[in-house]
Scaffold this motif. Structure first.
Motif, mmCIF file in Angstrom:
data_model
loop_
_atom_site.group_PDB
_atom_site.id
_atom_site.type_symbol
_atom_site.label_atom_id
_atom_site.label_comp_id
_atom_site.label_asym_id
_atom_site.label_seq_id
_atom_site.Cartn_x
_atom_site.Cartn_y
_atom_site.Cartn_z
ATOM 1 N N ARG A 276 3.946 20.346 37.271
ATOM 2 C CA ARG A 276 5.146 21.190 37.149
ATOM 3 C C ARG A 276 5.231 22.173 38.311
ATOM 4 N NH1 ARG A 276 3.448 20.749 31.447
ATOM 5 N NH2 ARG A 276 5.051 19.457 30.418
ATOM 6 N N PHE A 277 4.102 22.729 38.701
ATOM 7 C CA PHE A 277 4.096 23.640 39.854
ATOM 8 C C PHE A 277 4.599 22.912 41.098
ATOM 9 C CE2 PHE A 277 2.307 25.475 43.632
ATOM 10 C CZ PHE A 277 2.418 26.847 43.442
ATOM 11 N N MET A 278 4.068 21.735 41.353
ATOM 12 C CA MET A 278 4.469 20.987 42.537
ATOM 13 C C MET A 278 5.938 20.593 42.484
ATOM 14 S SD MET A 278 1.929 21.042 44.558
ATOM 15 C CE MET A 278 2.765 20.035 45.785
ATOM 16 N N SER A 279 6.455 20.350 41.293
ATOM 17 C CA SER A 279 7.878 20.009 41.192
ATOM 18 C C SER A 279 8.746 21.156 41.695
ATOM 19 C CB SER A 279 8.247 19.662 39.745
ATOM 20 O OG SER A 279 8.363 20.807 38.913
ATOM 21 N N VAL A 280 8.328 22.387 41.414
ATOM 22 C CA VAL A 280 9.101 23.543 41.881
ATOM 23 C C VAL A 280 8.975 23.685 43.402
ATOM 24 C CG1 VAL A 280 9.479 26.027 41.664
ATOM 25 C CG2 VAL A 280 8.816 24.693 39.657
ATOM 26 N N VAL A 281 7.806 23.361 43.947
ATOM 27 C CA VAL A 281 7.628 23.397 45.397
ATOM 28 C C VAL A 281 8.669 22.507 46.062
ATOM 29 C CG1 VAL A 281 6.070 22.810 47.292
ATOM 30 C CG2 VAL A 281 5.174 23.950 45.247
ATOM 31 N N TRP A 282 8.817 21.272 45.568
ATOM 32 C CA TRP A 282 9.803 20.363 46.169
ATOM 33 C C TRP A 282 11.236 20.779 45.850
ATOM 34 C CZ3 TRP A 282 5.408 17.126 44.388
ATOM 35 C CH2 TRP A 282 4.587 16.757 45.476
ATOM 36 N N ARG A 283 11.419 21.439 44.727
ATOM 37 C CA ARG A 283 12.754 21.968 44.413
ATOM 38 C C ARG A 283 13.148 23.034 45.427
ATOM 39 N NH1 ARG A 283 14.689 24.763 38.645
ATOM 40 N NH2 ARG A 283 16.903 25.031 39.229
ATOM 41 N N ILE A 284 12.205 23.912 45.763
ATOM 42 C CA ILE A 284 12.484 24.967 46.746
ATOM 43 C C ILE A 284 12.796 24.344 48.109
ATOM 44 C CG2 ILE A 284 11.550 26.960 47.976
ATOM 45 C CD1 ILE A 284 9.715 27.402 45.500
ATOM 46 N N ILE A 285 11.981 23.389 48.520
ATOM 47 C CA ILE A 285 12.181 22.748 49.818
ATOM 48 C C ILE A 285 13.555 22.094 49.883
ATOM 49 C CG2 ILE A 285 11.399 20.817 51.259
ATOM 50 C CD1 ILE A 285 8.511 21.586 50.435
ATOM 51 N N ASP A 286 13.933 21.392 48.826
ATOM 52 C CA ASP A 286 15.231 20.738 48.774
ATOM 53 C C ASP A 286 16.360 21.766 48.793
ATOM 54 O OD1 ASP A 286 16.829 18.231 48.313
ATOM 55 O OD2 ASP A 286 17.407 19.329 46.509
ATOM 56 N N ALA A 287 16.182 22.840 48.033
ATOM 57 C CA ALA A 287 17.246 23.851 47.916
ATOM 58 C C ALA A 287 17.453 24.603 49.222
ATOM 59 C CB ALA A 287 16.913 24.821 46.789
ATOM 60 N N THR A 288 16.374 24.922 49.926
ATOM 61 C CA THR A 288 16.529 25.662 51.180
ATOM 62 C C THR A 288 17.175 24.812 52.268
ATOM 63 O OG1 THR A 288 14.208 25.135 51.733
ATOM 64 C CG2 THR A 288 14.657 27.303 50.751
ATOM 65 N N LYS A 289 16.956 23.506 52.215
ATOM 66 C CA LYS A 289 17.640 22.628 53.169
ATOM 67 C C LYS A 289 19.139 22.628 52.900
ATOM 68 C CE LYS A 289 13.797 19.456 54.115
ATOM 69 N NZ LYS A 289 13.705 19.722 55.555
ATOM 70 N N ALA A 290 19.513 22.650 51.612
ATOM 71 C CA ALA A 290 20.922 22.635 51.243
ATOM 72 C C ALA A 290 21.571 24.004 51.416
ATOM 73 C CB ALA A 290 21.076 22.156 49.801
ATOM 74 N N ASP A 291 20.797 25.069 51.194
ATOM 75 C CA ASP A 291 21.338 26.430 51.246
ATOM 76 C C ASP A 291 20.327 27.363 51.921
ATOM 77 O OD1 ASP A 291 22.576 28.855 50.882
ATOM 78 O OD2 ASP A 291 22.296 28.932 48.700
ATOM 79 N N PRO A 292 20.328 27.406 53.261
ATOM 80 C CA PRO A 292 19.357 28.244 53.983
ATOM 81 C C PRO A 292 19.472 29.736 53.690
ATOM 82 C CG PRO A 292 20.363 26.633 55.455
ATOM 83 C CD PRO A 292 21.150 26.603 54.184
ATOM 84 N N SER A 293 20.566 30.173 53.066
ATOM 85 C CA SER A 293 20.675 31.599 52.733
ATOM 86 C C SER A 293 19.602 32.021 51.731
ATOM 87 C CB SER A 293 22.061 31.918 52.167
ATOM 88 O OG SER A 293 22.244 31.364 50.869
ATOM 89 N N LEU A 294 18.966 31.059 51.072
ATOM 90 C CA LEU A 294 17.882 31.382 50.145
ATOM 91 C C LEU A 294 16.716 32.061 50.849
ATOM 92 C CD1 LEU A 294 17.865 28.126 47.982
ATOM 93 C CD2 LEU A 294 18.465 30.422 47.194
ATOM 94 N N TYR A 295 16.596 31.868 52.161
ATOM 95 C CA TYR A 295 15.515 32.528 52.891
ATOM 96 C C TYR A 295 15.672 34.048 52.893
ATOM 97 C CZ TYR A 295 13.885 27.994 54.615
ATOM 98 O OH TYR A 295 13.380 26.713 54.706
#
Length: 432
Positions: A276-295
């Motif tokens: 479950r932890f790793m799933s969130v890691v990939w969720r973050i990576i995917d989300a930041t590619k789609a929406d860099p304002s998350l940085y």
């Protein structure tokens, strides 16, 4: 100049003493667990730590967005875990004060002289920020300049680093940089001396014009200096592109893949929490590619930790230029593609051989699979995705009661967030 391996050897004594106090070594391999019964998401608290780099603190985005909470995970110490560094992270993992840590995993390998408890459970990015930078007032030519003029690899290195002959290179205390520095010093014949200084202090001196040559550890520092006009003399990307290739290449041990380290006892007692932890890691990576304002969520935390002053766009640029993140499916390059320059078995075999040659770990006793558990963990999630695909196809042909429809909807939500474990659990419940 003190070499990478001399530095490691000097620090092994304390780690050896600590390892001797540990229980018997954990199992040599990751042992998957069955999915939990029912449809509730179990609650779990992870003793988690982050190091002060852009590719080691992006987890804060998932914390602030509540994505770890979505999969039942909280952190100790609350709310964001522990701020750690390379001088204490190995000890904290060995003695159980931390369960997981953002990590450059080769730093854990010296403990294998006496214990086999620390594992690399995932890779997040290829680190391209190893670079020797020169004060812009020196107006020096770069390795790329010399290559463009037709020089060969070693001749270009010699010409590029000739201005460092007899000079001082300011490097960070982290051991992960020593191999890069030593290789360049030896191959170029520059004979520069190394002065060890924390990145934050080095940045202050560099901004004041009191340094000529630096090799920072942190990508944010490298990015900050490059933005300020410092000359990128030579970097790890130059070596990978123009240096000798192959399994026995001297470049292979210099390749840096950043990820997550963990205590094996914790991992094999909390397998599904790790998934479950790793799933969130990939969720973050995917989300930041789609929406860099998350940085923008990461920047304040990173700045408070690393001494930088980056905004969200600066963190985004640091990531894109110096350590691009690896999406879920792109993990094939690490675990399935044997021709890849970052294939784990080749990279880690080279690292292990170097450590063996310098007496840091026993010869012939350790293999990449003893240390790197990321492959089995990633493949387990791939398997859950495949099984969920089958269940979703089955559900599409069924007339579902409202409660089953709700479960199927939640399964789709978890699936989209890379939590294929809970997507499978809920889709299975909906199909029964």
């Amino acid at each position: 100049m003190k070499t990478f391996f001399q530095t490691i050897a000097a620090g092994l004594l304390g780690l050896t003493a600590l390892a001797a106090l540990q229980p018997a070594a954990a199992q040599d391999r990751f042992v998957p667990a069955a999915p939990e019964a029912g449809v509730a998401i179990p609650a779990a608290t992870i003793k988690f730590g982050m190091r002060p780099y852009a590719d080691n603190t992006f987890y804060i985005i998932g914390m602030k967005k509540g994505w770890f909470t979505d999969v039942g995970i909280s952190f100790d110490p609350a709310p964001y875990g522990l701020k750690a560094n390379d001088s204490n992270v190995t000890t904290l993992l060995l003695n159980g004060q931390l369960d997981l840590i953002s990590e450059f995993c080769p730093l854990m390998l010296p403990t294998y002289k006496d214990a086999a408890k620390l594992k690399c459970i995932g890779f997040t990015d290829n680190f391209l920020a190893n670079a020797i930078l020169a004060n812009p007032r020196l107006k020096l030519k770069t390795f790329k300049d010399h290559i463009a003029e037709g020089m060969g690899f070693e001749a270009a290195l010699q010409a590029t680093l000739a201005p460092l002959k007899g000079k001082t290179l300011v490097g960070a205390p982290q051991l992960s940089d020593r191999a890069f520095e030593d290789y360049l010093n030896k191959t170029s014949g520059a004979g520069f001396k190394l002065q060890v200084l924390d990145d934050a202090k080095s940045l202050v001196l560099a901004k004041a014009g009191r340094e000529d040559f630096v090799n920072p550890e942190g990508a944010p520092i490298v990015y900050t200096l490059r933005q300020a006009g410092w000359t990128n003399l030579v970097d790890i990307g130059d070596l990978i592109k123009h240096g000798p290739g192959g399994v026995d290449s001297p470049i292979e041990p210099l390749i840096g893949i950043v990820g997550l380290g963990a205590n094996a006892d914790y991992v094999n007692a909390n397998q599904n929490t790790v998934l479950r932890f790793m799933s969130v890691v990939w969720r973050i990576i995917d989300a930041t590619k789609a929406d860099p304002s998350l940085y923008e969520l990461q920047a304040p935390y990173l700045n408070s930790f690393a001494g930088t002053s980056l905004d969200g766009k600066g963190v985004e640029a640091t990531v894109e230029i110096l350590h691009p993140f690896t999406a879920f499916d792109a993990n094939k390059q690490y675990y399935d593609d044997k021709t890849s320059t970052v294939y784990y078995a080749n990279v880690w075999s080279a690292i292990i051989r170097d450590f063996e040659a310098h007496g840091i770990i026993p010869a012939g006793k350790i293999t990449p699979d003893d240390v790197v558990w990321g492959g089995p963990i990633w493949r387990q999630l791939v398997d859950y995705r495949t099984r969920t695909d089958g269940l979703m196809a089955k559900l599409a042909g069924m007339t579902l009661a409202p409660d089953k429809q709700a479960l199927a909807g939640k399964a789709k939500t978890f699936y989209a967030a890379y939590d294929f474990l809970d997507a499978y659990r809920l889709a299975l419940a909906a199909s029964q």
